[in-house]
Design a protein around this motif. Structure first.
Motif, PDB file in Angstrom:
ATOM      1  N   HIS A  37       0.844  -1.206   0.000  1.00  0.00           N
ATOM      2  CA  HIS A  37       0.000   0.000   0.000  1.00  0.00           C
ATOM      3  C   HIS A  37       0.876   1.253   0.000  1.00  0.00           C
ATOM      4  CE1 HIS A  37      -3.207  -2.718   0.507  1.00  0.00           C
ATOM      5  NE2 HIS A  37      -3.197  -2.815   1.817  1.00  0.00           N
ATOM      6  N   LEU A  38       1.936   1.197   0.769  1.00  0.00           N
ATOM      7  CA  LEU A  38       2.844   2.337   0.872  1.00  0.00           C
ATOM      8  C   LEU A  38       3.536   2.571  -0.468  1.00  0.00           C
ATOM      9  CD1 LEU A  38       4.092   4.335   2.828  1.00  0.00           C
ATOM     10  CD2 LEU A  38       5.698   2.580   3.549  1.00  0.00           C
ATOM     11  N   ALA A  40       2.412   1.667  -3.315  1.00  0.00           N
ATOM     12  CA  ALA A  40       1.373   2.116  -4.245  1.00  0.00           C
ATOM     13  C   ALA A  40       1.237   3.633  -4.167  1.00  0.00           C
ATOM     14  CB  ALA A  40       0.041   1.448  -3.909  1.00  0.00           C
ATOM     15  N   ALA A  41       1.231   4.150  -2.948  1.00  0.00           N
ATOM     16  CA  ALA A  41       1.143   5.607  -2.766  1.00  0.00           C
ATOM     17  C   ALA A  41       2.319   6.269  -3.469  1.00  0.00           C
ATOM     18  CB  ALA A  41       1.126   5.950  -1.281  1.00  0.00           C
ATOM     19  N   LEU A  44       1.775   6.488  -7.132  1.00  0.00           N
ATOM     20  CA  LEU A  44       0.910   7.588  -7.549  1.00  0.00           C
ATOM     21  C   LEU A  44       1.682   8.911  -7.537  1.00  0.00           C
ATOM     22  CD1 LEU A  44      -2.070   8.246  -8.400  1.00  0.00           C
ATOM     23  CD2 LEU A  44      -2.202   9.315  -6.154  1.00  0.00           C
ATOM     24  N   LEU A  45       2.490   9.115  -6.503  1.00  0.00           N
ATOM     25  CA  LEU A  45       3.284  10.343  -6.427  1.00  0.00           C
ATOM     26  C   LEU A  45       4.189  10.476  -7.648  1.00  0.00           C
ATOM     27  CD1 LEU A  45       2.256  10.525  -3.504  1.00  0.00           C
ATOM     28  CD2 LEU A  45       4.545  11.197  -2.803  1.00  0.00           C
ATOM     29  N   ASP A  48       2.104  11.287 -10.777  1.00  0.00           N
ATOM     30  CA  ASP A  48       1.672  12.684 -10.685  1.00  0.00           C
ATOM     31  C   ASP A  48       2.819  13.629 -11.053  1.00  0.00           C
ATOM     32  OD1 ASP A  48      -0.542  14.574  -9.335  1.00  0.00           O
ATOM     33  OD2 ASP A  48       1.442  15.255  -8.717  1.00  0.00           O
ATOM     34  N   MET A  52       1.187  15.629 -13.789  1.00  0.00           N
ATOM     35  CA  MET A  52       0.344  16.687 -13.227  1.00  0.00           C
ATOM     36  C   MET A  52       1.103  17.759 -12.450  1.00  0.00           C
ATOM     37  SD  MET A  52      -2.826  16.038 -13.940  1.00  0.00           S
ATOM     38  CE  MET A  52      -3.427  14.727 -15.018  1.00  0.00           C
ATOM     39  N   MET A  53       2.170  17.403 -11.839  1.00  0.00           N
ATOM     40  CA  MET A  53       2.799  18.261 -10.821  1.00  0.00           C
ATOM     41  C   MET A  53       3.295  19.598 -11.372  1.00  0.00           C
ATOM     42  SD  MET A  53       6.002  17.241  -8.366  1.00  0.00           S
ATOM     43  CE  MET A  53       7.236  18.005  -9.436  1.00  0.00           C
ATOM     44  N   ARG A  61       8.105  17.358  -3.453  1.00  0.00           N
ATOM     45  CA  ARG A  61       7.779  16.014  -3.906  1.00  0.00           C
ATOM     46  C   ARG A  61       8.931  15.043  -3.593  1.00  0.00           C
ATOM     47  NH1 ARG A  61       3.851  14.295  -7.195  1.00  0.00           N
ATOM     48  NH2 ARG A  61       2.856  15.928  -5.940  1.00  0.00           N
ATOM     49  N   VAL A  65       8.513  11.584  -1.549  1.00  0.00           N
ATOM     50  CA  VAL A  65       8.901  10.279  -2.092  1.00  0.00           C
ATOM     51  C   VAL A  65       9.972   9.645  -1.195  1.00  0.00           C
ATOM     52  CG1 VAL A  65      10.071   9.157  -4.042  1.00  0.00           C
ATOM     53  CG2 VAL A  65       8.267  10.828  -4.462  1.00  0.00           C
ATOM     54  N   PRO A 290      -0.640   3.397  -9.104  1.00  0.00           N
ATOM     55  CA  PRO A 290      -0.575   2.749  -7.810  1.00  0.00           C
ATOM     56  C   PRO A 290      -0.959   1.275  -7.765  1.00  0.00           C
ATOM     57  CG  PRO A 290      -2.480   4.193  -7.903  1.00  0.00           C
ATOM     58  CD  PRO A 290      -1.763   4.346  -9.206  1.00  0.00           C
ATOM     59  N   HIS A 291      -1.785   0.793  -8.681  1.00  0.00           N
ATOM     60  CA  HIS A 291      -2.435  -0.498  -8.400  1.00  0.00           C
ATOM     61  C   HIS A 291      -3.035  -1.069  -9.682  1.00  0.00           C
ATOM     62  CE1 HIS A 291      -5.374  -3.173  -6.266  1.00  0.00           C
ATOM     63  NE2 HIS A 291      -4.399  -3.215  -5.375  1.00  0.00           N
ATOM     64  N   ASP A 294      -5.884   0.642 -10.906  1.00  0.00           N
ATOM     65  CA  ASP A 294      -5.658   2.067 -11.150  1.00  0.00           C
ATOM     66  C   ASP A 294      -4.340   2.247 -11.908  1.00  0.00           C
ATOM     67  OD1 ASP A 294      -5.753   4.773 -11.114  1.00  0.00           O
ATOM     68  OD2 ASP A 294      -5.627   5.014  -8.938  1.00  0.00           O
ATOM     69  N   ARG A 296      -1.977   3.802 -14.606  1.00  0.00           N
ATOM     70  CA  ARG A 296      -1.830   5.090 -15.278  1.00  0.00           C
ATOM     71  C   ARG A 296      -0.814   4.952 -16.412  1.00  0.00           C
ATOM     72  NH1 ARG A 296      -4.042   9.014 -11.413  1.00  0.00           N
ATOM     73  NH2 ARG A 296      -5.408   7.707 -10.157  1.00  0.00           N
TER      74      ARG A 296
ATOM     75  N   LEU B  44      -2.151  14.243  -1.484  1.00  0.00           N
ATOM     76  CA  LEU B  44      -2.184  14.047  -2.933  1.00  0.00           C
ATOM     77  C   LEU B  44      -3.120  12.898  -3.295  1.00  0.00           C
ATOM     78  CD1 LEU B  44      -0.921  15.104  -5.643  1.00  0.00           C
ATOM     79  CD2 LEU B  44       0.341  12.950  -5.611  1.00  0.00           C
ATOM     80  N   LEU B  45      -3.062  11.826  -2.522  1.00  0.00           N
ATOM     81  CA  LEU B  45      -3.940  10.682  -2.796  1.00  0.00           C
ATOM     82  C   LEU B  45      -5.401  11.103  -2.739  1.00  0.00           C
ATOM     83  CD1 LEU B  45      -1.377   8.944  -2.539  1.00  0.00           C
ATOM     84  CD2 LEU B  45      -2.709   7.321  -1.203  1.00  0.00           C
ATOM     85  N   PRO B  54      -9.812   6.558 -11.377  1.00  0.00           N
ATOM     86  CA  PRO B  54     -10.875   5.782 -12.034  1.00  0.00           C
ATOM     87  C   PRO B  54     -11.702   5.037 -10.973  1.00  0.00           C
ATOM     88  CG  PRO B  54      -8.780   4.633 -12.241  1.00  0.00           C
ATOM     89  CD  PRO B  54      -8.485   5.950 -11.572  1.00  0.00           C
ATOM     90  N   ALA B  57     -10.841   1.912  -8.615  1.00  0.00           N
ATOM     91  CA  ALA B  57      -9.735   2.020  -7.665  1.00  0.00           C
ATOM     92  C   ALA B  57     -10.194   2.365  -6.250  1.00  0.00           C
ATOM     93  CB  ALA B  57      -8.725   3.052  -8.150  1.00  0.00           C
ATOM     94  N   GLN B  64      -4.679   2.318   0.593  1.00  0.00           N
ATOM     95  CA  GLN B  64      -3.468   3.149   0.612  1.00  0.00           C
ATOM     96  C   GLN B  64      -3.597   4.292   1.630  1.00  0.00           C
ATOM     97  OE1 GLN B  64      -3.706   4.088  -3.517  1.00  0.00           O
ATOM     98  NE2 GLN B  64      -3.470   1.925  -4.047  1.00  0.00           N
ATOM     99  N   ARG B 278      -2.470  23.734  -9.206  1.00  0.00           N
ATOM    100  CA  ARG B 278      -3.304  23.427 -10.363  1.00  0.00           C
ATOM    101  C   ARG B 278      -4.754  23.806 -10.068  1.00  0.00           C
ATOM    102  NH1 ARG B 278      -1.799  19.486 -14.008  1.00  0.00           N
ATOM    103  NH2 ARG B 278      -4.031  19.174 -14.302  1.00  0.00           N
ATOM    104  N   ARG B 296      -3.606  22.201  -4.891  1.00  0.00           N
ATOM    105  CA  ARG B 296      -4.556  21.724  -5.889  1.00  0.00           C
ATOM    106  C   ARG B 296      -5.950  22.240  -5.558  1.00  0.00           C
ATOM    107  NH1 ARG B 296      -1.788  17.174  -8.470  1.00  0.00           N
ATOM    108  NH2 ARG B 296       0.398  17.690  -8.131  1.00  0.00           N
TER     109      ARG B 296
END
Lengths: 556, 556
Positions: A37-38, A40-41, A44-45, A48, A52-53, A61, A65, A290-291, A294, A296, B44-45, B54, B57, B64, B278, B296
């Motif tokens: 799970h950690l 996965a987070a 996502l970071l 992003d 997106m960032m 960031r 991380v 992340p998963h 999900d 990306r 962020l999550l 999506p 998820a 997470q 953003r 955000r």
């Protein structure tokens, strides 16, 4: 919100030794999932950050991380986790675990043990050094590339090699890369070296192990020699024809919004589940997130060349189907993860090349493309046939840049890098020798004269990140792809017909069952292929595929 | 990547007692920052969940977020952190810390202590119960609202009240809400209760403390009584005029892409730094994200009513300027955080109302709006004057729905909720009585007959999430906004003229210095306002503002 794991207290070895295998396994999984799970987070970071960032967030960031990485390392180093794994290892030595656990679960024990060993084998000082070096080295590379000035990058690459060697030495001590240690020992004996004399034979094997677990370097050498021996003359033959297929109808002004719509449509038709993932845009296309629920993926569009956005999309869709196709029963445990980078790449290349570059695909996809681009400026496209698309998409054209290479010349780009990086790590050449060596090999393999290092040894970012031993997985991926697609064709009646009609779900389903859901159950890519086809990875099949296909396309 | 904190080993009390205050503070900050990085990741999550994620998820994301929450709780409960704080507390009792630390640093000790106490005061079972209840209760509310069936939600709200009371009891025991405990004790004495007799007086005070730290409930009661006394007749006067300003030119087909361009432009002109944040779209507009360098915010556009997208954008821009304006010297420590929800809301309302609803703003912003919407269908808009815009944007129109309310009727929506939720928590009414009570108050305050609970007591999601004590911060925010804007006008020569020219940076800079950079240095919003204006929060100033403004607009 507190998690159940908070209440899983550490137990003494005595307590653990009285527990059942099932109970030990369950305790392992609770901890493994928390780590997942950690991470996965963290995934996502990182997505992003690329997609997106905003720019001013770079430092914050990096802090986030790095904090997650530190916590993940803390969880992996937890003595309680170590004790559970030790106890399971003890049991495995005296009893057959398959009475209590299924093969996926047994694989989870092996893979967790490996992941924990990997994470804890290095002193934290070295881990910090590596992180700092990557960041500096990457900046230096970017500047050196811009100025086409290899000397600016050279000291950082030297430092990368030193650091990688140090890392491998620690890993060997921790018993992580046994194959590499054996090669090294054998070399030391045969060279008659004393204890204080350095020897880096076997170190490249250790690096391969990170990206393509269980793959042996002597096999790699044989495969690559065979490819080189056969592909260099194939290219020469094509060149000698002095003929090129027309692709002018793929150039011109292709509205990016329409390209986007087309790419999204194709990704969905192939089977990308947009309810369990996203397709966005980034500078360098990648698949992450992340998963499995999900995923990306990204692509990039070029307004005046529609091939790039589409092939990137199909390529990343192949990666995404692997991720989305992971076994839900084992989500958040290592056995559900992809087996290796090479096998992952086989999935992207299978869809990109075996499907996306096929006559069948274009019979289906060309009418949709024409629907999208009806402007008068695209009258050539409107007039093009599926056969013309097939040939335009399959032009062989030796060039300097790996990421733009076609499937015939691509392996030579990889073999060149492999030969250089292996010699470098093992101490047979110095960093300063790279540019000349690179240029000589480009001349020999592709007949090209490199005029600037920007177009030569400075083009890729991998070495700047310390990614050495990684390049071969691209070509292993192509070979896997050919063999896997061969197996699929044997297994699926009328596969070609399905592809012609855009019925991709048939192939996707077969891959889901035979590759994706298998995750990391097998011990290596070779194992997986052998299980699937009765044969090991075989470069001659790849050579046959290329030869047959391009003999026809170029009328050789 | 390992973090420096991994090497900060726990020290014994004896070791700590020999260290300097500065060294203790530094150790505190290392740990506090690690928690902050982790919570940033969580931020962020959560943003991603609302804006990008999506649908499939949902479960993996919950895992997470919950894993990060568990780890954060683990870091906050670390005995080593507790020891450092204890040692600092000891020092504070015997020496003046200001010899070693500046006021921001001293505030960081206070705020860290509070955060740790808050996080560790509840048994983990209760924390899990709350998380599970919120999830179930929220689903029940959504269904109940759809069917306009309060009975479906009632048992969950009862459970929320029970759980909140249990939570407050633990907090009182942990010494977190001293003011609340005192009120409770006093009530028990005056009622002559025995130890085993229940009494929930003071419990609402504890809930206020979570959202508006340091604000006392008797002051809140006085402020709200004063508002009610003055606003109800003001609305009656406006209604009696039986006249409405035209806003037809704000309706019609407003292309969402153009609205988006306009909103982005206004946000940037106001001072939102798109290199450090953003602006996206979500179902419910909010401001979040991981860090002041990465804020955000979201808005939502309605095609046939352009006011909504714009006012949401300006509102969220106000929140974002607060976040982006936090003191970089104290990033990732609690003193850089917003003082309270009320003060945060003051920043969004100041820009939304004092600026965005002003004649000055529309003198500047109308020509830009006309530039964007030049279609023949917008000829009424093209013909509108800044004065007409001002009046159209400031219509007073009592309605059922809080989030659509104008600034005159809005406080009554809040007071109604406040009165009901306070009585509920303190045991003066039951959940079953809510609908009738709600409807009676709507009639009394706004003259409206509620026909369905969907338009009444089921409209807000707050109670379903256990957010009780939260509503008052909206109206405290409006009062703060008026007083803060008043102070800004006194401090900035020709502010009106600047706003008319769209020179928003002058106001932004003043807010940066006087509100945003101050973070949580002061102990309460009252403190901050007093420091800034020499006066406490004062409802009469808000009443004066409303009365003057709307007397003119409606010619009362």
């Amino acid at each position: 919100m507190l998690r159940a794991t908070m209440t899983v207290l550490a137990k003494t070895s005595a307590e653990l030794s009285s527990e059942s295998v099932r109970s030990l396994y369950n305790q392992l999984i609770v901890r493994v999932k928390e780590i997942s799970h950690l991470e996965a987070a963290s995934g996502l970071l990182q997505w992003d950050q690329e997609v997106m960032m905003p720019p001013k967030a770079a430092d914050s960031r990096a802090d986030q991380v790095s904090a997650l990485a530190g916590l993940s390392h803390g969880l992996k180093s937890a003595p309680a986790l170590g004790s559970i794994l030790e106890e399971l290892e003890k049991r495995q030595a005296i009893q057959d675990l398959s009475a209590d656990l299924n093969p996926f679960e047994i694989a989870n024990i092996r893979l967790s043990r490996k992941a924990i060993k990997d994470a804890t084998s290095l002193p934290s000082e070295l881990v910090k050094t590596i992180a700092a070096l990557n960041s500096k080295s990457c900046n230096a590379w970017a500047e050196a590339r811009k100025e086409s000035n290899f000397a600016k990058f050279a000291p950082f690459l030297e430092e990368q090699i030193r650091t990688l060697r140090e890392k491998v030495s620690y890993q060997m001590k921790a018993g992580i890369c046994e194959e590499a240690r054996k090669i090294n020992e054998k070399a030391r004996v045969s060279l008659g070296l004393k204890d204080d004399e350095k020897c880096y034979k076997g170190y490249y094997q250790a690096l391969i192990d990170e990206y393509e677990p269980g793959f042996k370097e002597d096999r790699l050498q044989l495969l690559f020699n065979d490819l080189k021996k056969n592909i260099v003359p194939l290219i020469a033959k094509i060149k000698a024809k002095n003929f090129q297929h027309d692709n002018s109808f793929l150039q011109g002004d292709f509205d990016v919004a329409k390209q986007t719509a087309y790419s999204h449509r194709i990704a969905k038709e192939i089977g990308f589940d947009t309810d369990a993932g996203r397709l966005d845009v980034s500078t360098h296309p990648f698949t992450g997130g992340p998963h499995p629920t999900d995923v990306r993926m990204t692509t990039r569009y070029t307004a005046n060349y529609m091939m790039e956005g589409l092939t990137s999309t199909i390529h990343e869709t192949g990666h995404s189907l692997y991720e989305q196709g992971r076994n839900p029963e084992y989500y958040d445990t290592p056995v559900s993860q992809a087996l290796s980078l090479g096998v992952h790449e086989s999935q992207s290349l299978l869809w990109e090349r075996m499907v996306g570059l096929s006559r069948q695909f274009w019979t289906y996809a060309l009418p949709l493309l024409k629907e999208q681009f009806q402007e008068p400026s695209h009258q050539n496209l409107q007039a093009a046939s599926a056969e013309q698309m097939y040939k335009a998409f399959n032009r062989v054209d030796p060039g300097f840049i790996r990421v733009e290479a076609d499937e015939v010349t691509y392996p030579l780009h990889i073999i060149l890098r492999y030969e250089i990086e292996k010699s470098l790590v093992e101490g047979d050449i110095t960093v300063a020798e790279i540019p000349n060596l690179w240029n000589a090999k480009m001349k020999e393999y592709l007949g090209l004269d490199v005029t600037e290092d920007r177009l030569g040894c400075l083009q890729d970012t991998h070495w700047a990140f310390g990614l050495i031993g990684y390049f071969p997985t691209y070509t292993l991926g192509s070979i896997y792809a050919v063999q896997i697609f061969g197996a699929a064709k044997e297994a699926i009646p009328n596969l070609d017909e399905h592809l012609t009609k855009g019925e991709f779900h048939v192939l996707k389903k077969w891959l889901n069952e035979n590759i994706h859901k298998q995750g990391s159950l097998r011990e290596s890519g070779d194992d997986l292929i052998h299980h699937l086809t009765g044969k090991s990875l075989d470069s001659s099949l790849y050579v046959q595929y290329l030869t047959a296909k391009y003999t026809e396309i170029y009328d050789l």
